[in-house]
Design an enzyme around this catalytic site. Sequence first.
Site, PDB file in Angstrom:
ATOM      1  CB  CYS A 158      19.623 -94.134 -14.478  1.00  0.00           C
ATOM      2  SG  CYS A 158      19.727 -95.891 -14.145  1.00  0.00           S
ATOM      3  CG  HIS A 283      14.163 -92.899 -16.389  1.00  0.00           C
ATOM      4  ND1 HIS A 283      15.465 -92.612 -16.741  1.00  0.00           N
ATOM      5  CD2 HIS A 283      14.232 -93.963 -15.543  1.00  0.00           C
ATOM      6  CE1 HIS A 283      16.285 -93.448 -16.140  1.00  0.00           C
ATOM      7  NE2 HIS A 283      15.564 -94.295 -15.408  1.00  0.00           N
ATOM      8  CD  GLU A 294       9.118 -91.495 -17.005  1.00  0.00           C
ATOM      9  OE1 GLU A 294       9.666 -90.481 -17.451  1.00  0.00           O
ATOM     10  OE2 GLU A 294       9.565 -92.652 -17.190  1.00  0.00           O
ATOM     11  CE  LYS A 312      16.525 -95.215 -20.054  1.00  0.00           C
ATOM     12  NZ  LYS A 312      15.974 -93.869 -20.075  1.00  0.00           N
ATOM     13  CG  HIS A 317      18.858 -97.624 -18.925  1.00  0.00           C
ATOM     14  ND1 HIS A 317      19.636 -96.493 -18.808  1.00  0.00           N
ATOM     15  CD2 HIS A 317      18.087 -97.664 -17.799  1.00  0.00           C
ATOM     16  CE1 HIS A 317      19.356 -95.883 -17.678  1.00  0.00           C
ATOM     17  NE2 HIS A 317      18.409 -96.577 -17.047  1.00  0.00           N
ATOM     18  CG  PHE A 378      19.511 -97.840  -8.645  1.00  0.00           C
ATOM     19  CD1 PHE A 378      18.359 -98.136  -9.354  1.00  0.00           C
ATOM     20  CD2 PHE A 378      20.579 -98.720  -8.739  1.00  0.00           C
ATOM     21  CE1 PHE A 378      18.259 -99.279 -10.125  1.00  0.00           C
ATOM     22  CE2 PHE A 378      20.493 -99.869  -9.519  1.00  0.00           C
ATOM     23  CZ  PHE A 378      19.336-100.141 -10.215  1.00  0.00           C
TER      24      PHE A 378
END
Length: 401
Positions: A158, A283, A294, A312, A317, A378
């Site tokens: 991502c 994010h 976050e 998103k 996403h 990730f």
Amino acid sequence: MTTFLNDFGVVCALGNNKSEVKQALNHPEREYQSLDHELHLEGEPVYVGKVIGELPDMSAFPSYQQTRNNALALMAVQQLEPTLSPLLAKFDSQRIAVIIGTTTAGVRTAEEAVAHYMATDAFPAEYGHQCQELIAPAQFLAEYLGADGPTYTISTACSSSTKVIMTAHMLLDTDMADVVLCGGVDSLCQLTVNGFEALDSTSQSLCEPFSESRDGINLGEAAAFFVMSKQPGPVALLGVGETSDAYHISAPDPSGDGAIRAINIALEMANRTPEDVDYINLHGTGTIKNDEMESRAVYTLFSDKAPCSSTKRLTGHTLGAAGALELGLCWLHLTDVDTPMPPHKMTKPRDESLHPIKLVQSVTKQNSRICLSNSFAFGGNNISVLIGLADAAKIDMTSTC
């Protein structure tokens, strides 16, 4: 050395160009994702952020390049040609670089070829395995532009196309290029839809980042590209911070330490403080663990003062394209007073157990000068990018990588 984001091209669920995306940001009450009945292996309907409309004709390209991924990329890059053409004419082709972030390349085309093989015991005649190689979109765009400079793909889940931004700056800063086409593209495919479901990370409906009922992500597709160069432009790259906390293969470090360090590095590179940031694109995936981490990280540095949002719910996403897309939404807000801070759409009550960051939940227009965009991938792969109006640049970004 200061580098500039001279122009931006985009196609995503919000629209097929900058004008359509700006209009959509002014109307967050609409839903831009839709139900898909083909991507789930068991035929379950899933919400996705799909690009709607006619894509460019790809028939003039070799068959292995005729993928949806490349068509999305071409659609976004064609928007940049008024800015790119003079630069391509001015500089030697070996000084033009193409750096792309992706996670899927032409995997959907490969999936269709495998289905054909299972039905007929033969692959389609036009199928070429090159379409699914990660380098494919970068090579395709380099050939299309006639660019002979550094050409490669970054694939770090991502954060892919956010890392591309720093890489583009490094190429310019080290005088390996004069112009870089940089950004990301990912198209929807069964691999990602079913892969994230196997991780128990997909939402059963439309995602609700930072809400008490959030249950995961919706996937989307997009192409988002910048023209980046040393030539003065409307927006400057002010700072980038990268960290790798390697806490877990797919879960973020709940302390938010890696995210905090990434944001701090970006601020330090830009010689700025948290008080200087006018807007933060989060994010904000809508998973339980990401939003916990976050909100903690952002609140630690900005308290409840900096307006922020996750987009998103609007776009899905978009994985390898997400970082460039979300940075592009910041670019649009900075360069057009009629483009609001990207709104945070949340139809359910917010999770009061999360740190109380300042979510922008209505159409809010202001003359912002500096924006921050976060990407957390990730493996604890964290990156934050700070951009601002060109006159907001205080220092030269020398090789602080």
